[in-house]
Design an enzyme around this catalytic site. Structure first.
Site, PDB file in Angstrom:
ATOM      1  N   ASP A 185      71.713   1.730  32.158  1.00 48.87           N
ATOM      2  CA  ASP A 185      70.965   2.622  31.290  1.00 48.87           C
ATOM      3  C   ASP A 185      71.904   3.540  30.508  1.00 48.87           C
ATOM      4  OD1 ASP A 185      68.326   3.823  30.529  1.00 48.87           O
ATOM      5  OD2 ASP A 185      69.155   5.591  31.520  1.00 48.87           O
ATOM      6  N   GLU A 198      72.489  -1.187  27.835  1.00 48.40           N
ATOM      7  CA  GLU A 198      71.667  -0.620  26.763  1.00 48.40           C
ATOM      8  C   GLU A 198      72.597   0.154  25.830  1.00 48.40           C
ATOM      9  OE1 GLU A 198      67.792   2.351  26.264  1.00 48.40           O
ATOM     10  OE2 GLU A 198      69.333   2.773  27.777  1.00 48.40           O
TER      11      GLU A 198
END
Length: 561
Positions: free
Chosen positions: A203, A251
């Site tokens: 993330d 990401e």
């Protein structure tokens, strides 16, 4: 393709699911690990080979699980560590690997580390976070969620100092430059690898692997002691040592040159995979305009990657559908086409809608989108419910509008739970997008449904493993609405055409470097083979929003399709 076992992510079919909204096994209205385990056979039938689980850790329940209070546990509402291990084993038995969300850019402010750190400036956990004695300059443009925060620094009343938070103020950023934090990261990664996961979706990568400047730091040597790029390589090395075929899917919503850096540059010793945010955003611009040009330009800009690196192709993710890399004018075009109501938009940069509602349920454009995602060189990633064309519920605030319960049956609770609709973790979409109209059961009975189409795409993709290893070549032709691309891998080639226009088109093309006597074999249908003349010239007919996959086969070759 003997390397496909070692570098399995190069031709995987990834499926992202949120445990709390996928399947409820005990009737409390909240999805759980046992419910997810019960649905593994469904995912295997769909053609999924890798299940990406959104956060399921203990949480303060302020950011849908991304505000973590314990990196080594399972939220009690979702199950136990024993349930998690059972899920991993069941998935493995069905040929499905599991990757989990790795969220260590920040913690919840209720995490024991931060509770301890804010007690005093001398606390042992103080340097686990980033502090400043004076408030640094900051503005809304610095924060990730400008609707709720106007600064990335928050004053802590106990010590009077300011802590860094790029996201919400209740999510303080970890000080990743601190060796003790790096050790905690390694311990966390090692723990989940030991429980059988095959890797991590990392993330907020640009924030995790970054230097955080703090006013008053004068020692440039100390500032430079932490090298984010080197540390990313260290994380990759650690994960590989613990499990040789583990993957890091990042990401990274940045321009292509910056993404190349996070891949580890030419050596490819950073992230194994990254989402193609640039391609995704240009896709929506092309869809809005009925012009393949923006997407074609993005594909031509894609940098070449190391053989172990890969792009992840996606139509929609679990957050807002960000359009931040488009110009203001381009973004307005997409808003006008797919989200004209301000309530459909988010942060001024994205949409909180799913594709089916954006295109008013137009099956032609839906199938165009997924055909494209599976045909591009890379690894396709599906967000749960995409396979049946689920919509969103705009009555749910913010990004959560697209994270509604999975719609399995036509019942009021959609077969997600035996609990009544009022007790579900989130309300279902209603009207044309409610479970009575959109659900798995009905579509699995209908061979002409979107579910069967996505299933067929997944199987064709798996039958053509070279696709995941190929490079993309965008072909020139005079029809603006049509994207024609050739995926090449050594002596193998696949031609794909996608018409973004509402009118049919005849597309003249020239294929180079094809073997003598070659022909084009229809992959998605049963049309007759098309012979290629020595010049490689041909014309192909596409309907409105039409698409075709054509495998280049030698004169004596009979592809096993």
């Amino acid at each position: 393709m003997s390397d496909t076992g070692d570098i399995w992510w190069k031709n995987a079919v990834v499926y992202c699911a949120d445990i709390q909204t996928f399947s409820d096994s005990d009737g409390d209205g909240i999805g759980d690990l046992r419910g997810m385990t019960d649905r593994i056979e469904y995912l295997a039938d769909l053609g999924v080979t890798c299940l990406w689980l959104m956060p399921f850790y203990p949480t303060a329940r302020k950011d849908d699980g991304y505000d973590i209070t314990d990196f080594f546990g399972v939220d009690p509402e979702l199950g136990t560590l024993g349930d998690f291990v059972e899920l991993v084993r069941t998935a493995d038995a069905h040929g499905i690997r599991i990757i989990v969300d790795f969220v260590m850019n920040h913690t919840s402010d209720q995490h024991p580390w931060f509770k301890s750190a804010r007690r005093s400036r001398d606390d042992p956990y103080r340097d686990y976070y980033v502090w400043s004695r004076t408030k640094p300059r900051s503005s809304k443009k610095d924060v990730v969620f400008p609707d709720e925060e106007d600064s990335i620094w928050e004053r802590d009343e106990t010590t009077g100092e300011y802590y860094l938070h790029h996201f919400y103020k209740h999510q303080p950023d970890l000080n990743v430059a601190n060796p003790a934090v790096q050790e905690e990261i390694s311990r966390t990664l090692g723990f989940w690898l030991a429980l059988g996961v095959s890797g991590f979706r990392v993330d907020a990568v640009p924030f995790l692997f970054a230097r955080d400047g703090v006013p008053g730091i004068e020692d440039a040597a100390a500032e430079a002691a932490f090298n984010p790029d080197r540390y990313l390589g260290d994380v990759r090395s650690f994960v590989t040592r613990r499990r040789g075929d583990a993957v890091l899917l990042g990401e990274v919503n940045l321009p292509y040159p910056d993404q190349l850096r996070f891949f580890g540059g030419a050596d490819g010793d950073g992230l194994n995979m990254q989402f193609d945010f640039i391609g995704m955003q240009r896709f929506y611009l092309s869809l809005a305009r009925g012009d393949a040009g923006p997407l074609a330009e993005a594909l031509r800009e894609r940098p070449a990657l190391d053989v172990t690196s890969q792009w992840a192709s996606f139509v929609r993710n679990h957050d807002e559908l960000t359009l931040d890399k488009l110009s203001t004018k381009e973004r307005r075009e997409v808003f006008a086409a797919f989200g004209p109501d301000p309530d459909m938009q988010l942060y001024g940069r994205g949409l909180r809608r799913r594709l089916p509602t954006m295109v008013s349920g137009d099956q032609r454009r839906l199938r165009l989108a997924y055909s494209l995602a599976f045909s591009l060189p890379g690894t396709p990633v599906l967000f749960y419910g995409e396979e049946i064309g689920m919509g969103e519920n705009l009555d749910i605030p913010g990004r959560l509008a697209v994270r509604t319960p999975m719609q399995w049956t036509p019942s009021p609770s959609g077969g997600f739970s035996s609990a009544p609709p009022r007790r579900l973790t989130r309300p279902m979409p209603t009207g044309l997008w409610g479970p009575e109209h959109v659900n798995v059961v009905d579509q699995r009975k209908d061979p002409d449904s979107l579910w069967w189409f996505v299933r067929a795409l997944a199987r064709r993709y798996r039958q053509l493993p070279q696709s995941g290893w190929s490079t993309v070549e965008v072909l020139d032709h005079p029809v603006p609405s049509v994207l024609a691309h050739l995926s090449r891998c050594e002596e193998w080639a696949l031609l794909a055409l996608h018409n973004f226009g509402e009118d049919g088109a005849i597309v003249p093309l020239t294929l180079s470097d094809v073997p003598e006597g070659a022909r084009l074999v229809d992959v998605l249908g049963s049309l007759p083979d098309l012979p290629l003349d020595p010049s490689g010239h041909l014309e192909l007919d596409l309907g409105p929003y039409g698409y075709r996959w054509l495998l280049v086969a030698g004169a004596d070759e009979e592809p096993l399709l």
